[in-house]
Design an enzyme around this catalytic site. Structure first.
Site, PDB file in Angstrom:
ATOM      1  N   LYS A 102       8.195  -1.695  -2.350  1.00  0.00           N
ATOM      2  CA  LYS A 102       7.569  -0.923  -1.275  1.00  0.00           C
ATOM      3  C   LYS A 102       8.637  -0.336  -0.341  1.00  0.00           C
ATOM      4  O   LYS A 102       8.622   0.853  -0.017  1.00  0.00           O
ATOM      5  CB  LYS A 102       6.603  -1.828  -0.496  1.00  0.00           C
ATOM      6  CG  LYS A 102       6.009  -1.206   0.738  1.00  0.00           C
ATOM      7  CD  LYS A 102       5.189   0.028   0.447  1.00  0.00           C
ATOM      8  CE  LYS A 102       4.951   0.849   1.688  1.00  0.00           C
ATOM      9  NZ  LYS A 102       4.205   2.067   1.475  1.00  0.00           N
TER      10      LYS A 102
ATOM     11  N   CYS B  85       6.279   4.458   9.478  1.00  0.00           N
ATOM     12  CA  CYS B  85       6.880   3.602   8.447  1.00  0.00           C
ATOM     13  C   CYS B  85       8.277   3.969   7.953  1.00  0.00           C
ATOM     14  O   CYS B  85       9.091   3.077   7.751  1.00  0.00           O
ATOM     15  CB  CYS B  85       5.931   3.502   7.276  1.00  0.00           C
ATOM     16  SG  CYS B  85       4.467   2.554   7.741  1.00  0.00           S
TER      17      CYS B  85
ATOM     18  N   GLU C  57       0.836  -1.195   0.000  1.00  0.00           N
ATOM     19  CA  GLU C  57       0.000   0.000   0.000  1.00  0.00           C
ATOM     20  C   GLU C  57       0.876   1.251   0.000  1.00  0.00           C
ATOM     21  O   GLU C  57       1.823   1.331   0.759  1.00  0.00           O
ATOM     22  CB  GLU C  57      -0.912  -0.027   1.244  1.00  0.00           C
ATOM     23  CG  GLU C  57      -1.887   1.115   1.294  1.00  0.00           C
ATOM     24  CD  GLU C  57      -2.633   1.287  -0.017  1.00  0.00           C
ATOM     25  OE1 GLU C  57      -3.308   0.350  -0.461  1.00  0.00           O
ATOM     26  OE2 GLU C  57      -2.512   2.368  -0.627  1.00  0.00           O
TER      27      GLU C  57
END
Ligand SMILES: NC(=O)C1=CN([C@@H]2O[C@H](COP(=O)(O)OP(=O)(O)OC[C@H]3O[C@@H](n4cnc5c(N)ncnc54)[C@H](O)[C@@H]3O)[C@@H](O)[C@H]2O)C=CC1
Ligand SMILES: O=C(O)[C@H]1O[C@H](OP(=O)(O)OP(=O)(O)OC[C@H]2O[C@@H](n3ccc(=O)[nH]c3=O)[C@H](O)[C@@H]2O)[C@H](O)[C@@H](O)[C@@H]1O
Length: 458
Positions: free
Chosen positions: A216, A272, A161
């Protein structure tokens, strides 16, 4: 065609992502499950302003879909059993123990999900990695699922995502790309068809599993690297008389560089960037790639330096002591338009100022008093009683800044620009200082009022 989806993990990613999938695929039943009953209750709260995740536009989507084809539940086994496709969207924090402590991703929640699916599944399933994972995690998941001996056919896909908090709904509705990594074309097509209800096909990118997983981590590393790069230049600007906003504009107009993600700041936060770069560094090290590991580690070193540099500057400017002084912090969230505070620069700046015995008065439009205390207590630097005594959360920015020596702006909330700064100035101790960690205020206007104004890289 898929009729039933389950998502394990009702967090900042699972909630908004599945809400948009449900909105755009009214024929699919989407059930989001979580072990955290309090969180599920909050998602089911009738009062739509009390959802556990604040994102502009999210409440409206939940209102349209919840109870129709979107459900929040703690009945994990039931949802797994009924679903044809299962997204795993649980947290993958940095390990706090054992091998890889402080660097590697803790995959225990992922493994628990895989084991849960393996135990419960009675029919074939497509399992989708939505969480951010170290490259080759799909192998682990595959091994757990395929060793159950129940002859069920599991297909594993990687579908990382890319949404950013604060703009999650907008990013989900209009993504730059959707990335699907996998080995089985039919499974890839099935997932691709869900997204193509609203995403143009040419923005749905297919790769092998390992490229998808690594892309990612790489995307987050590149984004964070840009911030550390401009922050490194901000320090040089302060030493030379250059202005970092002007430098960012000048380089950003080069189409090869681009103008996004060049805002100098008190340092990046969020759950993150740091965790994913540490993970990348750990993976590189585990392959013996020391130079590659050092290269990416530097992005974190620079970010820590920027946070420390900011609080050092504040202390130094306040005549080298903040002991007993009231300092007001505007903003606690790691960026505007979110209630998320994970790894927010504010936590570290506050901790440093508290070490110097400052008294803090904090205002943030979306973060609660208990969250602020919990964030500081998590660092374990001082007793909870002491933190409670030294840090006050004030619901009103004017009251929060009343009688303070300095204001530090730590989140770029738009409302900070609209304040009556004259009246704030009047009620502060003099000289009245502002340390703008987000470069959002107008230097000339504030100096005209009488403030001593310090911004990043100016
Ligand atoms: N927060 C963000 O903006 C983004 C996060 N990611 C990645 O997505 C993943 C999830 O992140 P967030 O949603 O922010 O985390 P979060 O912490 O908000 O949510 C994760 C949820 O999973 C639940 N959970 C953990 N183990 C479980 C289990 N065995 N069974 C059922 N539920 C379980 C937790 O109770 C929690 O509610 C992470 O890997 C993160 O790196 C990716 C893109 C953006
Ligand atoms: O994997 C993730 O979790 C997500 O991480 C980031 O999203 P997020 O952390 O939500 O927010 P960002 O907008 O990237 O901001 C991160 C931090 O960098 C800071 N920042 C951002 C941009 C900038 O120019 N300068 C700057 O200091 C922000 O204030 C914030 O503290 C990425 O932008 C998403 O693509 C990714 O999906």
């Amino acid at each position: 065609m898929i009729k039933n989806i389950c998502c394990i993990g009702a967090g900042y990613v699972g909630g908004p992502t599945m809400a948009v999938i449900a909105l755009k695929n009214p024929h699919i039943k989407v059930t989001i499950v979580d072990i955290n009953a309090e969180r599920i209750n909050a998602w089911n709260n009738k009062d739509i302003s009390q959802l556990p995740v604040y994102e502009p536009g999210l409440a409206e989507i939940i209102q349209k879909t919840r109870g129709k084809n979107l459900f929040f539940s703690t009945e994990i086994d039931k949802a797994i059993d009924e679903a044809e496709m299962i997204f795993i969207s649980v947290n993958t924090p940095t390990k706090t123990y054992g091998k890889g402590k402080g660097m590697a991703s803790d995959l225990k929640y992922i493994e628990l999900c895989a084991r849960n699916i393996a135990e419960v599944a009675k029919t074939d399933k497509i399992v989708v990695e939505k969480s951010t994972l170290p490259v080759r995690t799909a192998e682990t998941i595959k091994s757990i699922l395929h060793n159950t001996g129940n002859r069920i056919n599991f297909q594993i896909l990687s579908n990382p995502e890319f949404l950013a908090e604060g703009t999650a709904v907008e990013d989900l509705l209009n993504p730059d790309r959707v990335l699907i990594g996998g080995e089985n074309q039919a499974a890839i097509e099935t997932l691709s068809n869900i997204y193509s209800s609203w995403v143009p096909k040419d923005r749905i990118l297919e790769t092998n599993l390992w490229s998808s997983e690594l892309s990612k981590l790489t995307a987050n590393a590149f984004l964070a690297q840009r911030i550390s790069s401009i922050n490194a230049i901000s320090e040089l600007c302060e030493a030379t008389g250059a202005d970092v906003n002007q430098v960012a504009k000048a380089i950003g107009m080069d189409s090869r560089i681009g103008n996004k993600f060049l805002k100098a700041s008190v340092g990046f936060g969020g759950s993150c960037f740091q965790k994913d770069i540490l993970n990348l560094v750990y993976i590189a090290k585990s392959f013996g790639l020391e130079k590659t590991a050092d290269y990416w580690q530097q992005v974190i070193i620079m970010n820590d330096h920027q946070k420390r540099r900011f609080s050092d500057k504040l202390i130094q400017t306040l005549y080298n002591t903040v002991s007993g002084k009231k300092i007001t912090l505007f903003g606690w969230a790691f960026k505007k338009d979110t209630n998320d505070t994970r790894e927010s620069a504010a936590i570290y700046v506050a901790d440093h100022l508290l070490n110097e015995q400052a008294r803090l008065s904090v205002y943030d439009p979306k973060v609660s008093a208990s969250k602020i205390q919990a964030d500081l207590n998590y660092l374990n630097t001082r007793s909870e009683d002491e933190t409670a005594k030294l840090v006050k959360f004030i619901r009103d920015p004017y009251e929060a800044s009343y009688d303070s020596h300095a204001i530090a702006i730590l989140t770029e909330w738009d409302e900070f620009k609209t304040y009556d700064w004259k009246s704030i100035y009047k009620n502060m101790k003099k000289p009245a200082f502002i340390f703008d960690g987000r470069n959002i205020l107008n230097k000339a206007e504030l100096e005209a009022i009488g403030f001593e104004y310090y911004a990043i890289g100016q």
